[in-house]
Write a protein that holds these residues in place. Structure first.
Motif, mmCIF file in Angstrom:
data_model
loop_
_atom_site.group_PDB
_atom_site.id
_atom_site.type_symbol
_atom_site.label_atom_id
_atom_site.label_comp_id
_atom_site.label_asym_id
_atom_site.label_seq_id
_atom_site.Cartn_x
_atom_site.Cartn_y
_atom_site.Cartn_z
ATOM 1 N N SER A 1 36.740 -8.394 24.177
ATOM 2 C CA SER A 1 38.069 -7.830 24.369
ATOM 3 C C SER A 1 38.896 -8.168 23.135
ATOM 4 C CB SER A 1 38.714 -8.437 25.609
ATOM 5 O OG SER A 1 38.819 -9.823 25.438
ATOM 6 N N GLY A 2 40.035 -7.575 23.037
ATOM 7 C CA GLY A 2 40.983 -7.918 21.977
ATOM 8 C C GLY A 2 40.366 -7.892 20.603
ATOM 9 N N MET A 3 40.614 -8.961 19.837
ATOM 10 C CA MET A 3 40.210 -8.944 18.444
ATOM 11 C C MET A 3 38.711 -9.124 18.288
ATOM 12 S SD MET A 3 41.948 -7.753 16.367
ATOM 13 C CE MET A 3 41.704 -7.565 14.634
ATOM 14 N N GLY B 1 50.872 10.749 13.118
ATOM 15 C CA GLY B 1 50.256 9.607 13.797
ATOM 16 C C GLY B 1 49.783 8.526 12.858
ATOM 17 N N LEU B 2 50.401 8.464 11.659
ATOM 18 C CA LEU B 2 49.886 7.542 10.646
ATOM 19 C C LEU B 2 50.123 6.077 10.987
ATOM 20 C CD1 LEU B 2 50.505 9.354 7.285
ATOM 21 C CD2 LEU B 2 48.386 8.334 8.055
ATOM 22 N N ILE B 3 51.087 5.814 11.846
ATOM 23 C CA ILE B 3 51.361 4.420 12.187
ATOM 24 C C ILE B 3 50.463 3.975 13.345
ATOM 25 C CG2 ILE B 3 53.263 2.781 12.560
ATOM 26 C CD1 ILE B 3 54.644 4.388 10.741
ATOM 27 N N GLN B 4 49.808 4.936 13.978
ATOM 28 C CA GLN B 4 48.975 4.641 15.147
ATOM 29 C C GLN B 4 47.988 3.487 14.911
ATOM 30 O OE1 GLN B 4 49.188 6.734 18.144
ATOM 31 N NE2 GLN B 4 48.182 4.916 18.939
ATOM 32 N N PRO B 5 47.241 3.476 13.791
ATOM 33 C CA PRO B 5 46.265 2.387 13.608
ATOM 34 C C PRO B 5 46.926 1.022 13.576
ATOM 35 C CG PRO B 5 45.976 4.075 11.925
ATOM 36 C CD PRO B 5 47.162 4.457 12.706
ATOM 37 N N LEU B 6 48.107 0.947 12.973
ATOM 38 C CA LEU B 6 48.785 -0.353 12.924
ATOM 39 C C LEU B 6 49.162 -0.787 14.330
ATOM 40 C CD1 LEU B 6 51.081 0.065 9.809
ATOM 41 C CD2 LEU B 6 48.770 -0.843 9.977
ATOM 42 N N VAL B 7 49.676 0.162 15.089
ATOM 43 C CA VAL B 7 50.080 -0.163 16.459
ATOM 44 C C VAL B 7 48.867 -0.588 17.263
ATOM 45 C CG1 VAL B 7 51.184 0.742 18.503
ATOM 46 C CG2 VAL B 7 51.961 1.463 16.269
ATOM 47 N N ASP B 8 47.761 0.131 17.078
ATOM 48 C CA ASP B 8 46.538 -0.232 17.792
ATOM 49 C C ASP B 8 46.090 -1.627 17.398
ATOM 50 O OD1 ASP B 8 46.426 2.089 19.126
ATOM 51 O OD2 ASP B 8 44.930 3.049 17.844
ATOM 52 N N GLY B 9 46.183 -1.916 16.101
ATOM 53 C CA GLY B 9 45.799 -3.242 15.621
ATOM 54 C C GLY B 9 46.632 -4.319 16.281
ATOM 55 N N LYS C 1 48.160 -4.126 19.068
ATOM 56 C CA LYS C 1 47.772 -4.194 20.479
ATOM 57 C C LYS C 1 46.517 -5.047 20.637
ATOM 58 C CE LYS C 1 44.979 -1.590 22.402
ATOM 59 N NZ LYS C 1 44.180 -0.449 22.833
ATOM 60 N N LEU C 2 45.523 -4.789 19.785
ATOM 61 C CA LEU C 2 44.273 -5.544 19.907
ATOM 62 C C LEU C 2 44.517 -7.025 19.685
ATOM 63 C CD1 LEU C 2 41.538 -3.404 18.165
ATOM 64 C CD2 LEU C 2 41.751 -3.978 20.555
ATOM 65 N N MET C 3 45.368 -7.332 18.659
ATOM 66 C CA MET C 3 45.603 -8.732 18.349
ATOM 67 C C MET C 3 46.349 -9.441 19.466
ATOM 68 S SD MET C 3 46.550 -8.947 14.403
ATOM 69 C CE MET C 3 46.216 -7.459 13.529
ATOM 70 N N SER C 4 47.196 -8.702 20.159
ATOM 71 C CA SER C 4 47.996 -9.355 21.189
ATOM 72 C C SER C 4 47.229 -9.511 22.486
ATOM 73 C CB SER C 4 49.280 -8.561 21.435
ATOM 74 O OG SER C 4 48.930 -7.304 21.943
ATOM 75 N N LYS C 5 46.000 -8.998 22.536
ATOM 76 C CA LYS C 5 45.252 -9.090 23.785
ATOM 77 C C LYS C 5 44.531 -10.417 23.892
ATOM 78 C CE LYS C 5 44.430 -4.577 25.514
ATOM 79 N NZ LYS C 5 43.437 -3.574 25.831
ATOM 80 N N GLN C 6 44.276 -10.794 25.126
ATOM 81 C CA GLN C 6 43.583 -12.052 25.350
ATOM 82 C C GLN C 6 42.126 -11.913 24.960
ATOM 83 O OE1 GLN C 6 43.383 -13.101 29.412
ATOM 84 N NE2 GLN C 6 42.662 -15.174 29.039
#
Ligand code: SF4
Ligand code: SF4
Lengths: 365, 372, 147
Positions: free
Chosen positions: A268-270, A85-93, A95-100
């Motif tokens: 929300s988001g970032m 699951g080492l890539i998980q934090p990047l994916v989460d990041g 996701k957060l950045m792409s949120k409104q």
């Protein structure tokens, strides 16, 4: 770890280069960073590196936290995205950045937006004086310790403004709690720091580390000639830094079963992401300070092969302890917290201060 | 309180706790009038998950209502099945075979443990400790596996029938239950060391959330809430039904009236339930699990019947009025948490928010059972 | 004063004991099942949605269209129909619809069937894009399964 065979096939060509490039990059970076002469350029380059360090730390500490918590609870934790699951934090990041970034009705937009930055920026600034290795500090300031505490007190302003600005009753309660908690815990923490300054005679962090060279008996946590209560002082420092960073069992500010998410309920988001990064950066700062003041910083416990690796090892061990504590205890109440501070920690630290003063008079260093 | 009275004129605000809030474990809304972090008035607002179970009962045949009873308190479904089966058996004059009675007791007690374990986890979660929840779930899972293997379902068991049980248990269940008793006994010390003796826990629960016996009487609170207030009352002892009178077990009673007392009552009850199960497994007689003379279509004779059982959360009473047709004329459920929640307004006055939530957790609310 | 120190020590000890327990659990093997990769066998009594049992010889449904299951169901989710066919005793099932959206998996239908015509399936991985996806035509399912 269970990976899809297709993924495995796709990843295979990158494994060997990765294994070689990783260490080469780290060593190269180390040589590059240590070889830059002092001055403005060094500070700027270091700041860039530190921001990346803080961001990566936040991302991977979340991963570590999820893993530690999962294993404490007999689970596995993240394991699907990337190996372990080492890539998980990047994916989460991402996701957060792409949120409104939602701005709820009735908020104070300026305070609302500036609050997360007020948490993150001071934390990153504090990194400037932290000596990761003998020559690996952005700026070797001789009042480093003072500067870190000056920045640390800005942190609580961010929480207060975030809670106030988001016009949510839960957030306001949380902000008020965070402030009283921080005020209460800064006192014992500073008393210990004063004690340490009396013992070390300097506020330069690198010098403090230098004084603890040799074997681990020279670390300040075991310097019984300065005060027999040094291990206790370390423990109290650790507890205070938990409280300062709003970590469980002192996470009154974001007590999820009482206040939903406390001061970042409305983010929300970032906005939320930056709060999060700030929280983890603060943990790193707190644990770094504990390492430097008590555990010999980058000094090796056996006297040979000192370097930044020891610093990181000690730092992450302490951070692991922070997580371990979080996933073990229930939360205290505000009263319990203040009682602990005023009735137990402050008397003990004051006593320690007096004791240290007396001991220094008897056996001057 | 004089401080509070004075502050009544000062600025207060209303905080809506729920209907969706992590601490209410469901769709309960509590309207809090607060002065800072102090609660001046807490007013529970119900009805968000009302499903008209009582009315449904009047529109279904006697047997068809059985599945509904498991959906009142989904954490202790078997006790509710038991209550309904008892009242109808009373009305019809059916005697249940020995073996079925024993199995009813075993499964109900297993279910009670499962319910208390879940409460334990959720309560510590309310207090901010996440990990014990997962440990408790691990144990509870074992119970659910056992019950699933006999009843076919993991939550809404619907295992009892008028006159006995849906089907018999197998040897795996018996050995599994014995293994579970051993396992849980070995894990209880961990729970006590991790949670009960923890200083933070003690500080939060001791002398906080006082509920006097008088208050319990006024609002009709039962179960662990009542026994935590020093009243020795448990239907299993006071009005033994089924075969409870044949077992040797204690009713834990604590006199402190605080949240800790209620917590301890439940933790001790787990051990007592284990004792009951152990004895029942030892004594389990052979024989059928279904009475022979149960009419195919149930038509309870005219009359008014009542039965009460000790569910995990208190006394579950069920009253049915029959007019002799194949549906109940009137069906009234007395659910324990409804009464337990009604004392919340009085008990939480003048408390800090965090303590009031600990108090709410210690009442062990299951919202679908309050709203029915 | 002595109470103060006693509480301080016992409190600190209780905290240390707690840390010890969580550490012990941390090094224990995990207990969870990695669900999509591994999955559980349902117990024989597991109550999934119902399905028709085919006759061992003919392969046609055992059901004789007596309607007992329909009557027993508390949620009215079974609707069935049958017709008279020459040469066959009783009726022949033409339609057996289960509206799974309202089924409470109580098992009344299976219990009331005296002809061994319905049973619980062991299916629990159910997902569908719409409500209509849960209106099961059990007769069709049976035929699909035969192929
Ligand atoms: S399981 Fe119950 S609700 Fe579902 S179809 Fe059968 S009788 Fe009806
Ligand atoms: S009870 Fe059985 S035989 Fe009768 S209609 Fe239902 S499935 Fe068919």
């Amino acid at each position: 770890m269970i990976l899809h065979p297709e993924t495995k096939k796709a990843l295979a060509p990158f494994v060997l280069p990765g294994l070689i490039a990783g260490p080469v990059l780290i060593v190269g970076l180390y040589l590059f960073l240590t070889s830059i002469p002092g001055g403005l350029a060094r500070v700027i380059i270091f700041c860039g590196a530190l921001i990346i360090f803080a961001a990566l730390n936040a991302a991977y500490l979340v991963w570590l936290e999820r893993k530690v918590c999962a294993h404490i609870q007999c689970r596995i934790g993240p394991k699907e995205v990337g190996p372990f699951g080492l890539i998980q934090p990047l994916v989460d990041g991402i996701k957060l950045m792409s949120k409104q970034l939602l701005l709820p009705k009735g908020i104070d937009p300026f305070l609302f937006k500036v609050a997360p930055l007020l948490v993150l920026v001071p934390a990153v600034m504090s990194f400037v004086t932290i000596p990761f290795g003998e020559h690996l500090a952005a700026r070797n300031i001789n009042i480093g310790l003072l500067m870190i505490f000056a920045f640390a007190s800005v942190n609580v302003l961010g929480l207060l403004l975030g809670g106030w600005g988001s016009a949510n009753k839960y957030a306001v309660i949380s902000a008020a709690r965070a402030v009283s908690q921080n005020v209460a815990y800064e006192i014992p923490m500073l008393i210990i720091v004063i004690t340490m300054i009396m013992v070390t005679g300097t506020m330069n962090l690198n010098e403090i580390v230098m004084q603890q060279s040799g074997w681990f008996g020279n670390w300040y946590i075991f310097r019984f000639t300065a005060s027999p209560l040094m291990p206790v002082a370390f423990l109290i420092f650790f507890v205070c830094s938990l409280a300062e960073t709003n970590r469980a069992p002192f996470d009154l500010g974001e007590a999820e079963s009482e206040l939903i998410a406390g001061f970042h309920t409305e983010y929300s988001g970032m906005g939320f992401g930056v709060f999060f990064m700030g929280e983890y950066a603060n943990i790193v700062i707190g644990c770094s300070l504990a390492t430097i003041l008590f555990l010999g910083g980058w000094q090796s416990p056996v006297g040979i092969a000192s370097g930044w690796w020891w610093f990181l090892l000690k730092l992450y061990t302490l951070i692991f302890c922070v997580m371990w504590v979080r996933w073990t205890y229930p939360r205290t109440t505000l009263w319990g917290l203040l009682n602990l501070s005023w009735k137990i920690l402050i008397p003990i630290t004051l006593f320690n201060l007096l004791l240290t003063g007396a001991m220094l008079k008897i056996w001057p260093h | 309180m004089s401080d509070l009275a004075r502050s009544q004129n000062q600025e207060t605000f209303v905080l809506n706790l729920g209907p969706q809030h992590p601490a209410t474990h469901g769709v309960l809304r509590v309207k809090l009038t607060m002065d800072g972090e102090y609660i001046l008035r807490a007013e529970p607002v119900l009805g968000y998950i009302h499903r008209m179970h009582e009315k449904m009962g009047e529109n279904r045949t006697w047997a068809q209502f059985m599945p509904n009873t498991g959906r009142l308190d989904y954490l202790g479904a078997l006790s509710y099945n038991h209550g309904y089966a008892l009242v109808v058996e009373r009305a019809m004059g059916i005697t249940v075979p020995e073996r079925a009675e024993y199995l009813r007791v075993i499964t109900v007690e297993l279910n009670r443990i499962a319910s208390h374990l879940l409460w334990f986890g959720a309560f510590v979660l309310d207090l901010g400790g996440f990990t014990p929840l997962l440990y408790a779930f691990d144990d509870r899972e074992k119970i659910l596996d056992l019950l699933e293997s006999v009843t076919g379902s993991r939550l809404t068991f619907c295992y009892f029938r008028f006159g006995g049980l849906y089907n018999d248990v197998d040897d795996d269940f018996i050995t599994g239950s014995r293994a579970f008793i051993k396992r849980l006994r070995s894990r209880m010390p961990d729970y006590h060391n991790l949670v009960t003796n923890n200083i933070i826990m003690i500080k939060r629960l001791k002398d906080v959330g006082l509920i006097s016996a008088e208050m319990c009487r006024k609002y009709g609170a039962t179960g662990p809430v009542l026994r935590g207030s020093g009243v020795d009352f448990d239907i299993r002892k006071n009005e033994p039904y089924s075969v409870y009178s044949e077992f040797d077990f204690d009713i834990p009673v604590y006199h402190e009236c605080d949240s800790m007392a209620r917590y301890m009552v439940r933790m001790d009850e787990i051990e007592q339930s284990l004792r009951i199960i152990e004895q029942a497994l030892d004594k389990l007689p052979e024989g059928p699990v279904m009475a022979e003379k149960v009419p195919k279509i149930i038509k309870a004779p005219k009359g008014d019947y009542y039965a009460a059982v000790e569910a995990a959360r208190g006394t579950f009473g069920i009253r049915v009025v029959s007019d002799g047709t194949n549906t109940p004329y009137r069906l009234k459920l007395r659910s324990p948490t409804y009464s337990n929640l009604s004392l919340y307004e009085e008990a939480s006055q003048g408390m800090l928010l965090a303590d009031a939530l600990a108090l709410m957790g210690s009442l062990d609310l299951v919202i679908p059972e309050i709203d029915r | 004063m002595s109470g103060y120190f006693k509480e301080l020590f016992s409190g600190t000890k209780s905290l240390a004991v707690g840390l010890g327990i969580t550490f012990r659990y941390m090094v224990k093997p995990v207990v969870t099942l990695q669900y999509p990769h591994e999955s559980l066998q349902m117990t024989p009594r597991f109550r999934g949605h119902i399905e028709l049992i085919p006759n061992e010889e003919t392969g046609e449904p055992n059901c004789v269209v007596c309607g007992m299951c329909q009557k027993a169901c508390p949620s009215n989710c079974i609707s069935l129909a049958g017709e008279k066919v020459d040469g066959v005793k009783g009726k022949v099932l033409t339609k057996y619809i289960l509206n799974f959206t309202t089924c409470s998996l109580c098992g009344m239908c299976v219990e009331s069937c005296k002809f061994n015509a319905i049973t619980f399936s062991k299916e629990y991985n159910l997902a569908g894009p719409s409500r209509e996806a849960y209106v099961f035509d059990l007769k069709k399912r049976l035929e699909d399964k035969k192929q």
